[in-house]
Motif scaffolding. Sequence first.
Motif, PDB file in Angstrom:
ATOM      1  N   UNK A   1       2.973  -2.168  61.150  1.00 26.37           N
ATOM      2  CA  UNK A   1       1.988  -2.331  62.224  1.00 26.37           C
ATOM      3  C   UNK A   1       2.466  -1.396  63.421  1.00 26.37           C
ATOM      4  N   UNK A   2       3.764  -0.942  63.461  1.00 25.21           N
ATOM      5  CA  UNK A   2       4.095  -0.219  64.523  1.00 25.21           C
ATOM      6  C   UNK A   2       4.312   1.358  64.242  1.00 25.21           C
TER       7      UNK A   2
ATOM      8  N   UNK B   1      11.527  -1.189  68.957  1.00 27.04           N
ATOM      9  CA  UNK B   1      11.831  -2.633  68.812  1.00 27.04           C
ATOM     10  C   UNK B   1      13.046  -3.233  68.931  1.00 27.04           C
TER      11      UNK B   1
ATOM     12  N   UNK C   1      14.144  -3.131  72.712  1.00 28.83           N
ATOM     13  CA  UNK C   1      13.160  -4.184  73.266  1.00 28.83           C
ATOM     14  C   UNK C   1      13.724  -5.650  73.213  1.00 28.83           C
ATOM     15  N   UNK C   2      14.100  -5.658  71.926  1.00 24.72           N
ATOM     16  CA  UNK C   2      14.530  -7.197  71.751  1.00 24.72           C
ATOM     17  C   UNK C   2      15.996  -7.195  72.326  1.00 24.72           C
TER      18      UNK C   2
ATOM     19  N   UNK D   1      16.463  -6.274  75.092  1.00 26.99           N
ATOM     20  CA  UNK D   1      16.198  -6.324  76.587  1.00 26.99           C
ATOM     21  C   UNK D   1      16.045  -5.245  77.396  1.00 26.99           C
TER      22      UNK D   1
ATOM     23  N   UNK E   1       1.864   5.995  62.024  1.00 27.08           N
ATOM     24  CA  UNK E   1       2.406   4.714  61.505  1.00 27.08           C
ATOM     25  C   UNK E   1       3.026   4.965  60.264  1.00 27.08           C
TER      26      UNK E   1
ATOM     27  N   UNK F   1      12.691 -12.184  75.236  1.00 28.68           N
ATOM     28  CA  UNK F   1      12.274 -10.959  75.768  1.00 28.68           C
ATOM     29  C   UNK F   1      11.019 -10.762  75.425  1.00 28.68           C
TER      30      UNK F   1
ATOM     31  N   UNK G   1       8.890  -8.467  76.329  1.00 28.54           N
ATOM     32  CA  UNK G   1       8.332  -7.196  75.932  1.00 28.54           C
ATOM     33  C   UNK G   1       8.490  -6.996  74.460  1.00 28.54           C
ATOM     34  N   UNK G   2       9.290  -7.475  73.925  1.00 31.38           N
ATOM     35  CA  UNK G   2       9.666  -7.330  72.342  1.00 31.38           C
ATOM     36  C   UNK G   2       8.626  -8.447  71.558  1.00 31.38           C
TER      37      UNK G   2
ATOM     38  N   UNK H   1       5.494  -6.921  71.211  1.00 29.94           N
ATOM     39  CA  UNK H   1       5.347  -5.904  70.088  1.00 29.94           C
ATOM     40  C   UNK H   1       5.352  -6.549  68.823  1.00 29.94           C
TER      41      UNK H   1
ATOM     42  N   UNK I   1       0.722  -5.538  68.070  1.00 32.17           N
ATOM     43  CA  UNK I   1       0.240  -4.558  67.138  1.00 32.17           C
ATOM     44  C   UNK I   1      -0.181  -4.993  65.764  1.00 32.17           C
ATOM     45  N   UNK I   2       0.773  -6.015  65.306  1.00 30.47           N
ATOM     46  CA  UNK I   2       0.189  -6.591  64.009  1.00 30.47           C
ATOM     47  C   UNK I   2      -1.136  -7.352  64.130  1.00 30.47           C
TER      48      UNK I   2
ATOM     49  N   UNK J   1      -3.517  -6.515  65.937  1.00 29.88           N
ATOM     50  CA  UNK J   1      -4.669  -5.547  65.822  1.00 29.88           C
ATOM     51  C   UNK J   1      -4.717  -4.892  64.398  1.00 29.88           C
TER      52      UNK J   1
ATOM     53  N   UNK K   1      13.146  -7.401  61.501  1.00 31.89           N
ATOM     54  CA  UNK K   1      13.225  -7.708  62.875  1.00 31.89           C
ATOM     55  C   UNK K   1      14.777  -8.414  63.187  1.00 31.89           C
TER      56      UNK K   1
ATOM     57  N   UNK L   1      12.234 -15.233  69.900  1.00 33.22           N
ATOM     58  CA  UNK L   1      11.302 -14.063  70.214  1.00 33.22           C
ATOM     59  C   UNK L   1      10.231 -14.217  68.937  1.00 33.22           C
TER      60      UNK L   1
END
Lengths: 333, 353
Positions: free
Chosen positions: A99-100, A108, A111-112, A114, A140, B3, B5-6, B9, B13-14, B16, B270, B279
């Motif tokens: 999806x990213x 990702x 961001x994870x 921070x 994608x 977090x 912001x994460x 994410x 997006x998933x 959508x 992830x 998260x």
Amino acid sequence: MSDLIIDDLTVEYDAGGYTVRPLDGFSTTVQDGSLAVLLGPSGCGKTTLLSCLGGILTPTSGSIRYGHIEVAGLQGAALTAYRQRDVGIVFQSFNLVPSLTAVGNVMAPLRAAGMSSTAARTRAVELLEHVGLGERLGHRPSEMSGGQQQRVSLARALAHDPPIIIADEPTASLDYVQVEGVLRLLRDLAAPGRVVVVATHDDRLLPLADQIIEMVPRFHEESSAPISSELAPGEVLFTQGSRGNRIFVIESGSIDIVREGADGWAHPLATLGPNEYFGEMGPLFGLPRSATARAGSETVVVGYTPEQFRQHMGAERLTDLIRHEERNDENTL
Amino acid sequence: MPQWGFVWMVAWPDFRARLQRFLVIGLGMALVLAITLLLSAFSEGFRLRCDRLLDVFGGERYIVAEGASGPMTSSTPVDSSLVDQLVEAGFDARPLFFSPNAISIDGAPASVVVVGSNGDEPGMRLTAGRLLHGPGEAVADEALVELALGDNFVLAGRPFTIVGTVEHATWDIATAGLFIERATALEILAGGQDVVTGVAVDGKGALPPLPKGVSVQSRGQAFDDILSRTADAKKSIDAFKFTLWMLAIVIVGAVLYLAAIERVRDFAIFKATGASNVDLVLGLVIQAAIVGVIAGVLSIGLAQLMKPIYPGLLSLPFRIAWPVVPVAVVIAALSSIVGVRRAIKVDPSQAFG
Ligand SMILES: Nc1ncnc2c1ncn2[C@@H]1O[C@H](COP(=O)(O)OP(=O)(O)O)[C@@H](O)[C@H]1O
Ligand SMILES: [Mg+2]
């Protein structure tokens, strides 16, 4: 400036009631700045070793040291931090999040950890440009070729500029042309302050390696008792080319031993009856099965590990075992 | 510390990418919630009905026999001289006479509340025909569907003819008020005594001293009294609503669980790249919450569309409708628990192979 020191590493899996031990007292050292290639056939424990290095599998015993970090002992937040900052993983099947976008996949992990959105984006774009995907930022995974996906995966592994990079069969899903770019990137990464460990059975990678670590498959299965199986007529006990660690003794019925030739024909080798044994070569010498065994009628066989088999036969019969081989000559199983 | 912001994410997006799936979940949930809204509307209809019934007879205050439940539900007689006393004191006072009773329509019984009418009650709204003019005439509330204009029935052995119909004179859920002349009602139902079962009073100021054996009720008290007679029905409705919420949790939970299973690989990746469980969990809960908001808003629209299909008095003002949105969010969040548990269990080493 640290070496990666793997010492006496053992991993056991519980595979449906019996124990599989792909790593048993494995030790090696990867020097700082070098690219080590883990070489070995599939099933020999390469992925298992890399999972331990990546902090996503806790070994049963042994240690993995990098600088002052004892990877095998990490837990909780320290483990998460290790995964974030100290190690970058490149997967065989790319493992991008569908999806990213390319940028999203690289952002990702940042961001994870921070990092702000702007800083993470800047860093992701920089890395994607470095791996030659400056034109593909908003695509994608489904819109990219395998080679491009693998480079995104590499950029993601580099997100935190980790000192340890591990790659599991990074070229296995790529065609020849795509392989080159990925290999060159991996080679360039092995510089002072970083170690790169690549698992493969692709010998195209060998010329790049500073160090080759050969791994041999082992089948270490612990079971308290021999396994008795009932086979219907025509049922296959094992197929040619598969691996196994059981030697079989027929209790009743019959077993047909068949070799599948390169010509596509199945050549019958032997038909065995009660009290005869077969399938000894694979387990004894760590080889794949050289023929297929199929029940000729309602058949009961008992499978022994080599150790159990020795006990079952008595020590004096050990030589018989080898003679049995000689007698069958061509027809080794 | 999440977090955020994460988390976004992980969630958006998933969401959508699999929009259709989530919309289908949302629509299913909205349908169930729309039914709960209709039930709320039904409950709310009870309140509206109480107000309307009081409006028919008017009155800011009521006087009833001491110990009587309330002016609309009491049939305990009080001497009617009370009314004159109040009028003399300068108040607008009207006698009330109610008698829950059974009438016979072609031999078949029907329950009604017989109203001894003064002719035209202040809030009486004719929907057909005309007002009462004689002793053999009756005006019925529309809830009495068995009788139409011109039909005949028998009350206490006497024949009556329907000359008009009114609305809003409905007791409880569907018991019709049946208006006959007060004098006739007293004659056949009160043994000819001049009594009232209550007095509706308008006018400011302190009431004159009242005889023993009566008490005063406010409109609010009268309202609560009528409403309390539907308390059991409301309890059933609430229990049914609760059941539907549980149903929604189970259905939505199952689908969200399946949606989470589809992402096992995502979670493994992830985690392998350093995401914390918190998260990822929040990411899933936020997806569920978005579904909840969509379902909640959608259910309000659906309920409005479905309302006309249902007979009876349904009232769905915004005040009653909006809480469905937070309820939906809570339901969706609870629903996500099973999927969340699955996500927590994902082993990052599943990212390999
Ligand atoms: N999660 C697991 N559970 C049980 N057995 C496993 C698991 N993962 C790997 N194995 C077994 O461990 C052995 C080594 O596997 P792996 O490390 O994937 O080898 P390679 O990567 O060299 O092909 C294989 O026999 C495999 O079947
Ligand atoms: Mg592997």
